[in-house]
Design an enzyme around this catalytic site. Sequence first.
Site, PDB file in Angstrom:
ATOM      1  N   TYR A 277       0.853  -1.193   0.000  1.00 41.92           N
ATOM      2  CA  TYR A 277       0.000   0.000   0.000  1.00 41.92           C
ATOM      3  C   TYR A 277       0.885   1.237   0.000  1.00 41.92           C
ATOM      4  O   TYR A 277       1.826   1.347   0.785  1.00 41.92           O
ATOM      5  CB  TYR A 277      -0.876  -0.005   1.259  1.00 41.92           C
ATOM      6  CG  TYR A 277      -1.807   1.183   1.388  1.00 41.92           C
ATOM      7  CD1 TYR A 277      -2.862   1.360   0.482  1.00 41.92           C
ATOM      8  CD2 TYR A 277      -1.644   2.117   2.408  1.00 41.92           C
ATOM      9  CE1 TYR A 277      -3.731   2.445   0.615  1.00 41.92           C
ATOM     10  CE2 TYR A 277      -2.512   3.204   2.544  1.00 41.92           C
ATOM     11  CZ  TYR A 277      -3.550   3.357   1.645  1.00 41.92           C
ATOM     12  OH  TYR A 277      -4.413   4.423   1.766  1.00 41.92           O
TER      13      TYR A 277
ATOM     14  N   ASP B 195       9.318   2.813   0.235  1.00 39.08           N
ATOM     15  CA  ASP B 195       8.227   3.468   0.953  1.00 39.08           C
ATOM     16  C   ASP B 195       8.380   3.085   2.422  1.00 39.08           C
ATOM     17  O   ASP B 195       7.986   1.998   2.842  1.00 39.08           O
ATOM     18  CB  ASP B 195       6.876   3.015   0.388  1.00 39.08           C
ATOM     19  CG  ASP B 195       5.711   3.669   1.136  1.00 39.08           C
ATOM     20  OD1 ASP B 195       5.955   4.357   2.152  1.00 39.08           O
ATOM     21  OD2 ASP B 195       4.559   3.481   0.699  1.00 39.08           O
TER      22      ASP B 195
ATOM     23  N   LYS C 239       3.798   8.774   9.182  1.00 41.35           N
ATOM     24  CA  LYS C 239       3.491   8.179  10.495  1.00 41.35           C
ATOM     25  C   LYS C 239       4.434   8.675  11.601  1.00 41.35           C
ATOM     26  O   LYS C 239       4.221   9.742  12.136  1.00 41.35           O
ATOM     27  CB  LYS C 239       3.444   6.649  10.371  1.00 41.35           C
ATOM     28  CG  LYS C 239       2.357   6.258   9.347  1.00 41.35           C
ATOM     29  CD  LYS C 239       1.944   4.815   9.330  1.00 41.35           C
ATOM     30  CE  LYS C 239       0.701   4.683   8.461  1.00 41.35           C
ATOM     31  NZ  LYS C 239       0.846   3.938   7.239  1.00 41.35           N
TER      32      LYS C 239
HETATM   33  C1  LIG Z   1       0.155   4.391   5.843  1.00 41.00           C
HETATM   34  C2  LIG Z   1       0.959   4.190   4.632  1.00 41.00           C
HETATM   35  C3  LIG Z   1       0.890   5.086   3.545  1.00 41.00           C
HETATM   36  C4  LIG Z   1      -0.105   6.202   3.477  1.00 41.00           C
HETATM   37  O1  LIG Z   1       0.083   7.149   4.477  1.00 41.00           O
HETATM   38  P1  LIG Z   1      -1.162   8.103   4.913  1.00 41.00           P
HETATM   39  O2  LIG Z   1      -0.511   9.061   5.878  1.00 41.00           O
HETATM   40  O3  LIG Z   1      -2.182   7.213   5.525  1.00 41.00           O
HETATM   41  O4  LIG Z   1      -1.658   8.779   3.680  1.00 41.00           O
HETATM   42  C5  LIG Z   1       1.754   4.882   2.495  1.00 41.00           C
HETATM   43  N1  LIG Z   1       2.634   3.874   2.490  1.00 41.00           N
HETATM   44  C6  LIG Z   1       2.726   2.992   3.511  1.00 41.00           C
HETATM   45  C7  LIG Z   1       3.737   1.908   3.465  1.00 41.00           C
HETATM   46  C8  LIG Z   1       1.868   3.117   4.604  1.00 41.00           C
HETATM   47  O5  LIG Z   1       1.941   2.214   5.584  1.00 41.00           O
END
Ligand SMILES: *Cc1c(COP(=O)(O)O)cnc(C)c1O
Length: 361
Positions: free
Chosen positions: A78, A173, A201
Amino acid sequence: MPMTGFVLAALAETMKKGTSFGAPCLLENVLAEMVISAVPSIEMVRFVNSGTEACMGVLRLARAFTGKQKFIKFEGCYHGHANSFLVKAGSGVATLGLPDSPGVPKSATSDTLTAPYNDLAAVEKLFEANKGEIAAIILEPVVGNSGFITPKPEFIDGIRRITKDNGALLIFDEVMTGFRLAYGGAQEYFGITPDLTTLGKIIGGGLPVGAYGGRRDIMEMVAPAGPMYQAGTLSGNPLAMTAGIHTLKRLRQPGTYEYLDKITKELTNGILEAGKKTGHAMCGGYISGMFGFFFTEGPVYDFSDAKKSDTEKFGKFFRGMLEEGVYFAPSQFEAGFTSLAHTPQDIQFTIAAAEKVLSRI
Ligand SMILES: *Cc1c(COP(=O)(O)O)cnc(C)c1O
């Protein structure tokens, strides 16, 4: 002072000077320097407001820098909810059984190529079939959005080599893994340096933040230094920067990741032991503050392995744990996190609760 008190006190001070300026502020430089000195690949960094924005920005940048359109993402990874990433996207998209999302135009995903996680041969095939057209590979260096899945060493080494050989960029990511697996993220943990990295995060310390950064020659493409446009009124606002700064200050104290590793190991092994004792087929793993387990024999190397998990049983486990006072992530396809706020007593309590619940489901 507990972690949240630490951040809240700093926020209260910052707030007196203003909550948002719609312009760069000094605190942005402070957090930027902390991120740059912590994360091996990052020589320059741009703050945004969420992980989604970070991934949108980094993809535009990879395309701008390479002059190529296509990119590879992995099934079950994701990268936020931007159109081009909503293909086999794991997390909530997977939990709700949505193949993709309505409202995403076909044209937005026509340059999104996908491969199974940990499948180097599939990646090689995509590069052969799309010669000279692939801008980047983006991946979660440890997957948290299809449950917890670790990369095989030859996979993560292999994609670094393949991207280099083909003039494509490697993007980690690290929105989830950043400052969680190690202070320098998964790239420090594995000793692999990507070209670009996204964060989110943890670096917001509970406030809305994202960031992307990487090699200086690539980052200099971003406006106003370069021609790739990306901006944000609230980006780098003083409150979010303050929460990030004070969270990282706490995390960089000695012993942080050793402590997280110790309690997470105890928790994961404890739950798996309880599963064994009570006769459930389970597998799982952990790294520092991140862990997960599946209701299947395993091993789980990719999203299709993860989907073999007994999700109905997971649902029973989740609800049983809630009744015992423990709130896990409400999906088999999410990883779990431990934090410095968790005590060894919390861990023991959770393992005992898991054993109770597992023995009655
Ligand atoms: C949570 C997450 C996102 C998206 O971040 P948001 O702040 O929720 O938009 C993107 N990549 C990874 C790996 C994530 O865990």
